[in-house]
Design a protein around this motif. Structure first.
Motif, PDB file in Angstrom:
ATOM      1  N   THR A  50      -4.219  -2.912 -11.568  1.00 45.91           N
ATOM      2  CA  THR A  50      -4.781  -2.613 -12.888  1.00 45.91           C
ATOM      3  C   THR A  50      -4.418  -3.661 -13.955  1.00 45.91           C
ATOM      4  O   THR A  50      -4.993  -3.646 -15.039  1.00 45.91           O
ATOM      5  CB  THR A  50      -4.272  -1.234 -13.383  1.00 45.91           C
ATOM      6  OG1 THR A  50      -2.847  -1.225 -13.332  1.00 45.91           O
ATOM      7  CG2 THR A  50      -4.830  -0.113 -12.541  1.00 45.91           C
ATOM      8  N   SER A  51      -3.505  -4.567 -13.618  1.00 45.01           N
ATOM      9  CA  SER A  51      -2.994  -5.459 -14.672  1.00 45.01           C
ATOM     10  C   SER A  51      -4.016  -6.494 -15.151  1.00 45.01           C
ATOM     11  O   SER A  51      -3.772  -7.177 -16.147  1.00 45.01           O
ATOM     12  CB  SER A  51      -1.704  -6.154 -14.216  1.00 45.01           C
ATOM     13  OG  SER A  51      -1.965  -6.923 -13.077  1.00 45.01           O
ATOM     14  N   SER A  52      -5.145  -6.598 -14.467  1.00 45.10           N
ATOM     15  CA  SER A  52      -6.193  -7.528 -14.922  1.00 45.10           C
ATOM     16  C   SER A  52      -7.318  -6.783 -15.627  1.00 45.10           C
ATOM     17  O   SER A  52      -8.451  -7.265 -15.665  1.00 45.10           O
ATOM     18  CB  SER A  52      -6.745  -8.323 -13.742  1.00 45.10           C
ATOM     19  OG  SER A  52      -5.721  -9.075 -13.148  1.00 45.10           O
ATOM     20  N   PHE A  53      -7.008  -5.627 -16.193  1.00 48.06           N
ATOM     21  CA  PHE A  53      -8.083  -4.820 -16.813  1.00 48.06           C
ATOM     22  C   PHE A  53      -8.740  -5.532 -18.000  1.00 48.06           C
ATOM     23  O   PHE A  53      -9.819  -5.178 -18.431  1.00 48.06           O
ATOM     24  CB  PHE A  53      -7.560  -3.428 -17.209  1.00 48.06           C
ATOM     25  CG  PHE A  53      -6.738  -3.384 -18.472  1.00 48.06           C
ATOM     26  CD1 PHE A  53      -7.334  -3.122 -19.691  1.00 48.06           C
ATOM     27  CD2 PHE A  53      -5.371  -3.607 -18.435  1.00 48.06           C
ATOM     28  CE1 PHE A  53      -6.576  -3.078 -20.859  1.00 48.06           C
ATOM     29  CE2 PHE A  53      -4.611  -3.570 -19.591  1.00 48.06           C
ATOM     30  CZ  PHE A  53      -5.211  -3.306 -20.802  1.00 48.06           C
ATOM     31  N   THR A  54      -8.072  -6.574 -18.529  1.00 47.32           N
ATOM     32  CA  THR A  54      -8.627  -7.289 -19.692  1.00 47.32           C
ATOM     33  C   THR A  54      -9.473  -8.503 -19.287  1.00 47.32           C
ATOM     34  O   THR A  54      -9.854  -9.290 -20.150  1.00 47.32           O
ATOM     35  CB  THR A  54      -7.478  -7.799 -20.585  1.00 47.32           C
ATOM     36  OG1 THR A  54      -6.584  -8.548 -19.764  1.00 47.32           O
ATOM     37  CG2 THR A  54      -6.725  -6.684 -21.258  1.00 47.32           C
ATOM     38  N   SER A  55      -9.783  -8.655 -17.993  1.00 40.87           N
ATOM     39  CA  SER A  55     -10.418  -9.913 -17.555  1.00 40.87           C
ATOM     40  C   SER A  55     -11.745 -10.178 -18.271  1.00 40.87           C
ATOM     41  O   SER A  55     -12.065 -11.329 -18.562  1.00 40.87           O
ATOM     42  CB  SER A  55     -10.611  -9.922 -16.043  1.00 40.87           C
ATOM     43  OG  SER A  55     -11.378  -8.827 -15.669  1.00 40.87           O
ATOM     44  N   VAL A  56     -12.485  -9.121 -18.614  1.00 41.92           N
ATOM     45  CA  VAL A  56     -13.761  -9.347 -19.294  1.00 41.92           C
ATOM     46  C   VAL A  56     -13.545  -9.935 -20.688  1.00 41.92           C
ATOM     47  O   VAL A  56     -14.383 -10.689 -21.207  1.00 41.92           O
ATOM     48  CB  VAL A  56     -14.593  -8.032 -19.326  1.00 41.92           C
ATOM     49  CG1 VAL A  56     -14.004  -7.017 -20.263  1.00 41.92           C
ATOM     50  CG2 VAL A  56     -16.036  -8.303 -19.702  1.00 41.92           C
ATOM     51  N   LEU A  57     -12.407  -9.636 -21.277  1.00 40.11           N
ATOM     52  CA  LEU A  57     -12.070 -10.184 -22.596  1.00 40.11           C
ATOM     53  C   LEU A  57     -11.544 -11.626 -22.465  1.00 40.11           C
ATOM     54  O   LEU A  57     -11.739 -12.465 -23.329  1.00 40.11           O
ATOM     55  CB  LEU A  57     -11.010  -9.291 -23.243  1.00 40.11           C
ATOM     56  CG  LEU A  57     -10.492  -9.653 -24.612  1.00 40.11           C
ATOM     57  CD1 LEU A  57     -11.612  -9.660 -25.638  1.00 40.11           C
ATOM     58  CD2 LEU A  57      -9.427  -8.647 -25.040  1.00 40.11           C
ATOM     59  N   GLN A  58     -10.908 -11.871 -21.347  1.00 32.18           N
ATOM     60  CA  GLN A  58     -10.348 -13.208 -21.094  1.00 32.18           C
ATOM     61  C   GLN A  58     -11.465 -14.257 -20.966  1.00 32.18           C
ATOM     62  O   GLN A  58     -11.296 -15.407 -21.373  1.00 32.18           O
ATOM     63  CB  GLN A  58      -9.538 -13.154 -19.787  1.00 32.18           C
ATOM     64  CG  GLN A  58      -8.727 -14.391 -19.470  1.00 32.18           C
ATOM     65  CD  GLN A  58      -7.297 -14.273 -19.944  1.00 32.18           C
ATOM     66  OE1 GLN A  58      -6.758 -13.181 -19.987  1.00 32.18           O
ATOM     67  NE2 GLN A  58      -6.711 -15.383 -20.304  1.00 32.18           N
ATOM     68  N   GLN A  59     -12.616 -13.827 -20.430  1.00 34.72           N
ATOM     69  CA  GLN A  59     -13.690 -14.801 -20.141  1.00 34.72           C
ATOM     70  C   GLN A  59     -14.129 -15.595 -21.378  1.00 34.72           C
ATOM     71  O   GLN A  59     -14.095 -16.831 -21.349  1.00 34.72           O
ATOM     72  CB  GLN A  59     -14.889 -14.091 -19.507  1.00 34.72           C
ATOM     73  CG  GLN A  59     -14.631 -13.636 -18.081  1.00 34.72           C
ATOM     74  CD  GLN A  59     -15.603 -12.560 -17.618  1.00 34.72           C
ATOM     75  OE1 GLN A  59     -16.645 -12.344 -18.239  1.00 34.72           O
ATOM     76  NE2 GLN A  59     -15.265 -11.876 -16.539  1.00 34.72           N
ATOM     77  N   PRO A  60     -14.560 -14.945 -22.477  1.00 34.23           N
ATOM     78  CA  PRO A  60     -14.977 -15.755 -23.626  1.00 34.23           C
ATOM     79  C   PRO A  60     -13.823 -16.555 -24.238  1.00 34.23           C
ATOM     80  O   PRO A  60     -14.042 -17.641 -24.783  1.00 34.23           O
ATOM     81  CB  PRO A  60     -15.518 -14.717 -24.621  1.00 34.23           C
ATOM     82  CG  PRO A  60     -14.944 -13.414 -24.195  1.00 34.23           C
ATOM     83  CD  PRO A  60     -14.721 -13.507 -22.725  1.00 34.23           C
ATOM     84  N   ILE A  61     -12.594 -16.031 -24.130  1.00 26.94           N
ATOM     85  CA  ILE A  61     -11.449 -16.769 -24.695  1.00 26.94           C
ATOM     86  C   ILE A  61     -11.200 -18.045 -23.876  1.00 26.94           C
ATOM     87  O   ILE A  61     -10.907 -19.106 -24.430  1.00 26.94           O
ATOM     88  CB  ILE A  61     -10.203 -15.862 -24.758  1.00 26.94           C
ATOM     89  CG1 ILE A  61     -10.460 -14.743 -25.772  1.00 26.94           C
ATOM     90  CG2 ILE A  61      -8.956 -16.652 -25.148  1.00 26.94           C
ATOM     91  CD1 ILE A  61      -9.416 -13.676 -25.846  1.00 26.94           C
ATOM     92  N   ASN A  62     -11.381 -17.935 -22.571  1.00 29.17           N
ATOM     93  CA  ASN A  62     -11.195 -19.116 -21.713  1.00 29.17           C
ATOM     94  C   ASN A  62     -12.140 -20.253 -22.087  1.00 29.17           C
ATOM     95  O   ASN A  62     -11.839 -21.417 -21.866  1.00 29.17           O
ATOM     96  CB  ASN A  62     -11.440 -18.749 -20.237  1.00 29.17           C
ATOM     97  CG  ASN A  62     -10.283 -17.957 -19.655  1.00 29.17           C
ATOM     98  OD1 ASN A  62      -9.207 -17.907 -20.244  1.00 29.17           O
ATOM     99  ND2 ASN A  62     -10.507 -17.318 -18.515  1.00 29.17           N
ATOM    100  N   THR A  63     -13.295 -19.903 -22.642  1.00 26.47           N
ATOM    101  CA  THR A  63     -14.287 -20.958 -22.930  1.00 26.47           C
ATOM    102  C   THR A  63     -14.025 -21.654 -24.283  1.00 26.47           C
ATOM    103  O   THR A  63     -14.698 -22.624 -24.605  1.00 26.47           O
ATOM    104  CB  THR A  63     -15.721 -20.381 -22.953  1.00 26.47           C
ATOM    105  OG1 THR A  63     -15.808 -19.460 -24.052  1.00 26.47           O
ATOM    106  CG2 THR A  63     -16.078 -19.683 -21.653  1.00 26.47           C
ATOM    107  N   LEU A  64     -13.088 -21.158 -25.073  1.00 25.90           N
ATOM    108  CA  LEU A  64     -12.790 -21.803 -26.367  1.00 25.90           C
ATOM    109  C   LEU A  64     -12.150 -23.175 -26.133  1.00 25.90           C
ATOM    110  O   LEU A  64     -11.467 -23.385 -25.116  1.00 25.90           O
ATOM    111  CB  LEU A  64     -11.808 -20.946 -27.178  1.00 25.90           C
ATOM    112  CG  LEU A  64     -12.266 -19.556 -27.624  1.00 25.90           C
ATOM    113  CD1 LEU A  64     -11.111 -18.837 -28.323  1.00 25.90           C
ATOM    114  CD2 LEU A  64     -13.471 -19.660 -28.548  1.00 25.90           C
ATOM    115  N   SER A  65     -12.340 -24.068 -27.078  1.00 24.55           N
ATOM    116  CA  SER A  65     -11.678 -25.379 -26.971  1.00 24.55           C
ATOM    117  C   SER A  65     -10.173 -25.185 -27.170  1.00 24.55           C
ATOM    118  O   SER A  65      -9.735 -24.159 -27.730  1.00 24.55           O
ATOM    119  CB  SER A  65     -12.215 -26.329 -28.046  1.00 24.55           C
ATOM    120  OG  SER A  65     -11.781 -25.868 -29.314  1.00 24.55           O
ATOM    121  N   ALA A  66      -9.395 -26.178 -26.760  1.00 28.02           N
ATOM    122  CA  ALA A  66      -7.934 -26.092 -26.919  1.00 28.02           C
ATOM    123  C   ALA A  66      -7.575 -25.921 -28.394  1.00 28.02           C
ATOM    124  O   ALA A  66      -6.689 -25.131 -28.749  1.00 28.02           O
ATOM    125  CB  ALA A  66      -7.275 -27.334 -26.332  1.00 28.02           C
ATOM    126  N   ALA A  67      -8.281 -26.650 -29.281  1.00 28.65           N
ATOM    127  CA  ALA A  67      -7.973 -26.561 -30.719  1.00 28.65           C
ATOM    128  C   ALA A  67      -8.301 -25.171 -31.255  1.00 28.65           C
ATOM    129  O   ALA A  67      -7.535 -24.590 -32.043  1.00 28.65           O
ATOM    130  CB  ALA A  67      -8.762 -27.619 -31.478  1.00 28.65           C
TER     131      ALA A  67
END
Ligand code: SF4
Length: 201
Positions: A118-135
């Protein structure tokens, strides 16, 4: 005018209110995702949160008192959650020799398996954050740290283990950790640090 961030006339003219409303949507997302996960496995959202917390934190934090502060809940409510998790075979209590009324909470094999699932329950939220630039990630992280630190200082959030509230943390034109003895870049700043020492002020 009513300056509530939920008053659309005000919100549409005020960026801070839009951000507060956006954070409220994000908090709804956590509730929805946790609820979906809990239905899948026949547990409650708080039971999942407790299992995940125990899975990734040190033994001394796995006590009723600490969990009550961590989740901003009353101790009897946490005790009930622990009792149910024990009855379901997800956790076991390890009583302390020094105080027979106190105990540490440990995951059983079954509890660890559920916590990991269950610890990856936030993966759908992680997706758009992963696409942000480093800055953009750095800016977002810095802003969120500032908001969380303020909520901690004003007593809304009881427990924090982030750099800004740590006695090892120094800022002098750059972030510095006295324990690691190194400069911390923005992406090195920790929100939940196992070595955190609370600043006494
Ligand atoms: S010990 Fe951890 S929380 Fe404290 S300053 Fe260093 S990295 Fe940050």
């Amino acid at each position: 005018m009513n300056n509530s961030p939920f008053n659309l006339d005000h919100q549409n003219e005020d960026v801070s209110s839009k951000i507060v409303s956006a954070l409220e949507r994000i908090s709804q997302t956590f509730r929805v995702l946790l609820w979906e996960e809990s239905k899948k496995f026949g547990v409650t959202p708080i039971q999942i949160q407790v299992l995940i917390f125990i899975n990734f934190h040190s033994e001394e934090k796995c006590k009723v008192t600490y969990l009550a502060k961590e989740f901003n809940m009353a101790k009897p409510t946490v005790s009930d959650t622990i009792k149910t998790l024990e009855e379901k075979g997800f956790i076991e209590k390890k009583h302390l020799k020094s105080d027979s009324r106190s105990y540490l909470i440990q995951l059983t094999k079954k509890g660890k398996a559920l916590a990991n699932k269950t610890s990856s329950f936030t993966s759908v939220l992680q997706q758009p954050i992963n696409t942000l630039s480093a800055a953009d990630k750095d800016n977002l992280l810095t802003s969120l740290f500032g908001v969380i630190h303020h909520l901690n200082k004003t007593g809304v959030i009881a427990i924090q283990r982030m750099c800004f509230s740590c006695s090892y943390y120094k800022f002098n034109n750059y972030h510095f950790c006295g324990l690691l003895n190194k400069e911390l870049k923005t992406n090195d700043l920790r929100l939940d640090c196992a070595e955190h020492q609370l600043t006494l002020s």
